[in-house]
Design an enzyme around this catalytic site. Structure first.
Site, PDB file in Angstrom:
ATOM      1  N   CYS A  86       0.536 -20.072  20.253  1.00 49.98           N
ATOM      2  CA  CYS A  86      -0.288 -19.195  20.014  1.00 49.98           C
ATOM      3  C   CYS A  86      -1.559 -19.594  21.010  1.00 49.98           C
ATOM      4  O   CYS A  86      -1.519 -19.635  22.400  1.00 49.98           O
ATOM      5  CB  CYS A  86      -0.676 -18.801  18.637  1.00 49.98           C
ATOM      6  SG  CYS A  86      -1.732 -17.473  18.485  1.00 49.98           S
ATOM      7  N   HIS A 203       4.082 -18.355  15.566  1.00 48.54           N
ATOM      8  CA  HIS A 203       3.786 -19.471  14.932  1.00 48.54           C
ATOM      9  C   HIS A 203       4.936 -20.277  14.063  1.00 48.54           C
ATOM     10  O   HIS A 203       5.233 -19.769  12.964  1.00 48.54           O
ATOM     11  CB  HIS A 203       2.662 -19.313  13.675  1.00 48.54           C
ATOM     12  CG  HIS A 203       1.358 -18.959  14.261  1.00 48.54           C
ATOM     13  ND1 HIS A 203       0.437 -19.953  14.378  1.00 48.54           N
ATOM     14  CD2 HIS A 203       0.635 -17.930  14.795  1.00 48.54           C
ATOM     15  CE1 HIS A 203      -0.646 -19.466  15.049  1.00 48.54           C
ATOM     16  NE2 HIS A 203      -0.337 -18.315  15.293  1.00 48.54           N
ATOM     17  N   GLU A 205       4.928 -22.848  12.555  1.00 50.81           N
ATOM     18  CA  GLU A 205       4.551 -23.839  11.506  1.00 50.81           C
ATOM     19  C   GLU A 205       4.363 -22.743  10.306  1.00 50.81           C
ATOM     20  O   GLU A 205       4.504 -23.382   9.169  1.00 50.81           O
ATOM     21  CB  GLU A 205       3.195 -24.428  11.731  1.00 50.81           C
ATOM     22  CG  GLU A 205       1.913 -23.478  11.919  1.00 50.81           C
ATOM     23  CD  GLU A 205       1.820 -22.824  12.954  1.00 50.81           C
ATOM     24  OE1 GLU A 205       0.880 -22.253  13.160  1.00 50.81           O
ATOM     25  OE2 GLU A 205       2.721 -22.906  13.872  1.00 50.81           O
TER      26      GLU A 205
END
Length: 235
Positions: A86, A203, A205
């Protein structure tokens, strides 16, 4: 394997990445302050999401001048692995470590939701645990994720298989309706021509534990770990 996670003023996904890498995956991690040149002998550097320097001027435009970025540039030239997520992708583009530009979303508002991605290239250190054409689910959260590159350069990305992820529907179909931000060619993530730098707007994660609704993002980190271990065991 040792991961370094860069912390800029305004980073807000740095400890999310640290949690996944250290707690979920059991890897050694270091938090790297933006004013330091020391990468602390890390094997892979993560530029996390957030709002580096408050997104003043443009997203990533100030962060590109951080002392740590000079060290990261040298690290990349020596073949080191870097992942920009990002805002990290935006920083890599502003630093000209990846081609193109990231513009405001086509509809002009912030988007935060799960999207489907089609994996376009699995012959990389970041995607070796996927299969070609696989559809995965990873969330996005950005206001300036509209990837742009001139058509002449886009053809080079396509020819060199540098497009890694593209926005799609659950069946892998790509069209205007499946593109959340207006990115050219529905691009969600690209890789450098040297294949050691990945930039992506979604994302991973945030999709690395079942409780979050998807574990597809975890395989990106596992791919890196497997690639690194095989490379070093072969020596």
């Amino acid at each position: 394997m040792k991961f370094g996670i860069v912390v800029f003023p305004g980073s807000n996904c740095d400890y999310d990445c640290q949690h996944v890498l250290s707690v979920v995956l059991g890897q050694e991690t270091e938090m790297l302050w933006h004013e330091s040149h020391d990468l602390k002998e890390c094997d892979c550097i993560v530029l996390p999401g957030g709002f580096s320097y408050g997104d003043y001027l443009r997203t990533g435009a100030v962060a590109r001048f951080s002392p740590v970025m000079e060290s990261i540039r040298n690290f990349i030239e020596e073949g080191g692995l870097v992942v920009g997520i990002c805002n990290g992708f935006q920083i890599l583009v502003e630093s000209q470590l990846l081609p193109g530009a990231l513009l405001p979303n086509q509809k002009g508002h912030f988007i935060c939701r799960h999207v489907h991605l089609r994996v376009e290239n699995t012959d990389t250190p970041f995607t070796r645990l996927f299969y070609p054409g696989e559809v995965i689910s990873i969330p996005i959260a950005h206001h300036q994720g509209n990837y742009f590159i001139p058509h002449s350069s886009l053809s080079n990305l396509q020819k060199n298989r540098q497009i890694i992820f593209r926005y799609c529907d659950i069946d892998g179909q790509i069209n205007h309706a499946t593109n959340p931000n207006g990115s050219i060619d529905s691009i969600a993530g690209i890789i450098s021509s040297s294949q050691n730098v990945l930039g992506m707007m979604p994302h991973p994660e945030r999709s690395s534990e079942a409780v979050l609704g998807s574990q597809d993002g975890k395989r990106i980190f596992l791919s890196i770990i497997q690639w690194w271990e095989e490379k070093h065991h072969a020596k």
